[in-house]
Design an enzyme around this catalytic site. Structure first.
Site, PDB file in Angstrom:
ATOM      1  N   GLU A 105       0.812  -1.214   0.000  1.00 47.02           N
ATOM      2  CA  GLU A 105       0.000   0.000   0.000  1.00 47.02           C
ATOM      3  C   GLU A 105       0.847   1.266   0.000  1.00 47.02           C
ATOM      4  O   GLU A 105       1.786   1.387   0.807  1.00 47.02           O
ATOM      5  CB  GLU A 105      -0.914   0.012   1.237  1.00 47.02           C
ATOM      6  CG  GLU A 105      -1.842   1.202   1.277  1.00 47.02           C
ATOM      7  CD  GLU A 105      -2.623   1.311   2.567  1.00 47.02           C
ATOM      8  OE1 GLU A 105      -2.128   0.871   3.614  1.00 47.02           O
ATOM      9  OE2 GLU A 105      -3.745   1.834   2.531  1.00 47.02           O
TER      10      GLU A 105
ATOM     11  N   GLN B 183      -9.600   0.388   0.075  1.00 49.41           N
ATOM     12  CA  GLN B 183     -10.028   1.057   1.305  1.00 49.41           C
ATOM     13  C   GLN B 183     -10.579   2.428   0.944  1.00 49.41           C
ATOM     14  O   GLN B 183     -10.179   3.019  -0.078  1.00 49.41           O
ATOM     15  CB  GLN B 183      -8.860   1.177   2.302  1.00 49.41           C
ATOM     16  CG  GLN B 183      -8.444  -0.196   2.853  1.00 49.41           C
ATOM     17  CD  GLN B 183      -7.227  -0.135   3.707  1.00 49.41           C
ATOM     18  OE1 GLN B 183      -6.250   0.555   3.402  1.00 49.41           O
ATOM     19  NE2 GLN B 183      -7.241  -0.885   4.825  1.00 49.41           N
TER      20      GLN B 183
ATOM     21  N   GLU C  82     -11.895   2.371   6.060  1.00 46.17           N
ATOM     22  CA  GLU C  82     -10.792   2.793   6.936  1.00 46.17           C
ATOM     23  C   GLU C  82     -10.889   4.298   7.194  1.00 46.17           C
ATOM     24  O   GLU C  82     -10.076   5.096   6.691  1.00 46.17           O
ATOM     25  CB  GLU C  82      -9.454   2.448   6.285  1.00 46.17           C
ATOM     26  CG  GLU C  82      -8.283   2.528   7.262  1.00 46.17           C
ATOM     27  CD  GLU C  82      -6.983   2.089   6.649  1.00 46.17           C
ATOM     28  OE1 GLU C  82      -6.658   2.530   5.532  1.00 46.17           O
ATOM     29  OE2 GLU C  82      -6.265   1.300   7.301  1.00 46.17           O
TER      30      GLU C  82
HETATM   31  O1  LIG Z   1      -4.018   3.545   5.053  1.00 44.91           O
HETATM   32  C1  LIG Z   1      -3.446   3.203   6.122  1.00 44.91           C
HETATM   33  O2  LIG Z   1      -2.901   3.987   6.899  1.00 44.91           O
HETATM   34  C2  LIG Z   1      -3.499   1.744   6.520  1.00 44.91           C
HETATM   35  O3  LIG Z   1      -4.228   1.033   5.521  1.00 44.91           O
HETATM   36  C3  LIG Z   1      -2.214   1.028   6.780  1.00 44.91           C
HETATM   37  O4  LIG Z   1      -2.213  -0.182   6.662  1.00 44.91           O
HETATM   38  C4  LIG Z   1      -0.904   1.601   7.143  1.00 44.91           C
HETATM   39  O5  LIG Z   1      -0.904   2.841   7.632  1.00 44.91           O
HETATM   40 MG   LIG Z   2      -5.146   2.139   4.076  1.00 45.41          MG
END
Ligand SMILES: O=C(O)[C@@H](O)C(=O)CO
Ligand SMILES: [Mg+2]
Length: 259
Positions: free
Chosen positions: A143, A204, A240
């Site tokens: 990510e 997300q 999220e």
């Molecule tokens: O977007 C985010 O912050 C979270 O998905 C993560 O896994 C790490 O910060």
């Molecule tokens: Mg995230």
């Protein structure tokens, strides 16, 4: 229609973590994600999932020593042993929780450090994980994080992540497409979604700029959800976001999507 997962790290924080499974189920969620499971025995978490008929769909490898600025270990040169220990632990939890995807966190790259050494370390550790997870049918996501949230994180743009996924070159490694970060860094979300089609396997959502419910701010999420349906995305969408106020009171947007 997207399969929405309650993020138990960010949502339902009116109650202690272990009570959030019940709260999410009562609110109509069938899927959950959260950042890290490691503070609890896997059996205790699995019992909560079973008790409330929930499926775990994502969690992360360890963030490392957060108090000292770490945000992931898998890209830190000369920390391969620690990173692979965390990857092995994540596999144990993924098997116990029957969780189909693990997000492998990379690392913050301190100023003046050799960025390509971090990238190469990350590629090798992700390949290690991909090969260990493959026999169990478990996928890996990587990510990008916006600098506003995590300055100097290895992956900033969705295209940074795509480049690493392509370098790793394993069929169970994908982009984790967090539209909050994507809008902050890349924008052009519809075209971005088309370009990443087939390369991302967990989404997300949160509003931009305030990272609240997806019913406010500059992203038209109904358009995004329709786009995801249009390209045949049938994986999960993690909620999220930081609720504006009471979590349940903020779930009006979810009513029409309850799985
Ligand atoms: O977007 C985010 O912050 C979270 O998905 C993560 O896994 C790490 O910060
Ligand atoms: Mg995230």
């Amino acid at each position: 229609m997207p399969k929405f997962a309650a993020n138990l790290t960010m949502m339902f924080n009116e109650v202690p973590f272990l009570d959030r499974f019940e709260a999410a189920a009562k609110a109509g969620f069938k899927y959950v994600e959260y950042l890290w499971p490691y503070d609890y025995p896997a059996e205790e978490l699995k019992a909560k999932l079973d008790q409330y008929g929930l499926k775990q769909v994502l969690f992360n490898t360890s963030a490392g020593d957060v108090a000292n600025g770490e945000w992931g270990l898998a890209a830190i040169p000369n920390r391969e042993a620690d990173a692979r220990r965390d990857i092995d632990q994540a596999l144990e939890y993924a098997l116990a929780l029957q969780c189909p995807t693990v997000h492998i966190m990379a690392a913050v790259v301190p100023e003046r450090e050799n960025r390509s050494a971090y990238e190469n370390t990350f590629v090798e550790n992700v390949r290690y994980a991909a090969e260990k997870f493959k026999p169990h049918g478990i996928n890996i996501c990587l990510e990008a994080l916006s600098p506003e949230v995590k300055p100097n994180y290895l992956l900033k743009s969705q295209f940074d992540t795509l480049a690493i996924v392509e370098k790793v070159d394993r069929d169970n490694v994908f982009v984790q497409l967090d539209y909050f970060h994507a809008q902050n860094v890349d924008g052009n979300l519809a075209r971005l979604t088309d370009k990443l089609k087939g390369k991302f396997s967990h989404v997300q959502i949160a509003s931009v700029p305030d990272r609240h419910e997806p019913d406010e701010g500059e992203i038209n999420y109904q358009y995004i959800f329709d786009k995801l349906d249009e390209i045949g995305y049938d994986d999960y969408v993690g909620c999220e976001y930081k609720p504006r106020g009471d979590t349940v009171a903020g779930l009006g947007w979810f009513e029409k999507y309850k799985n």
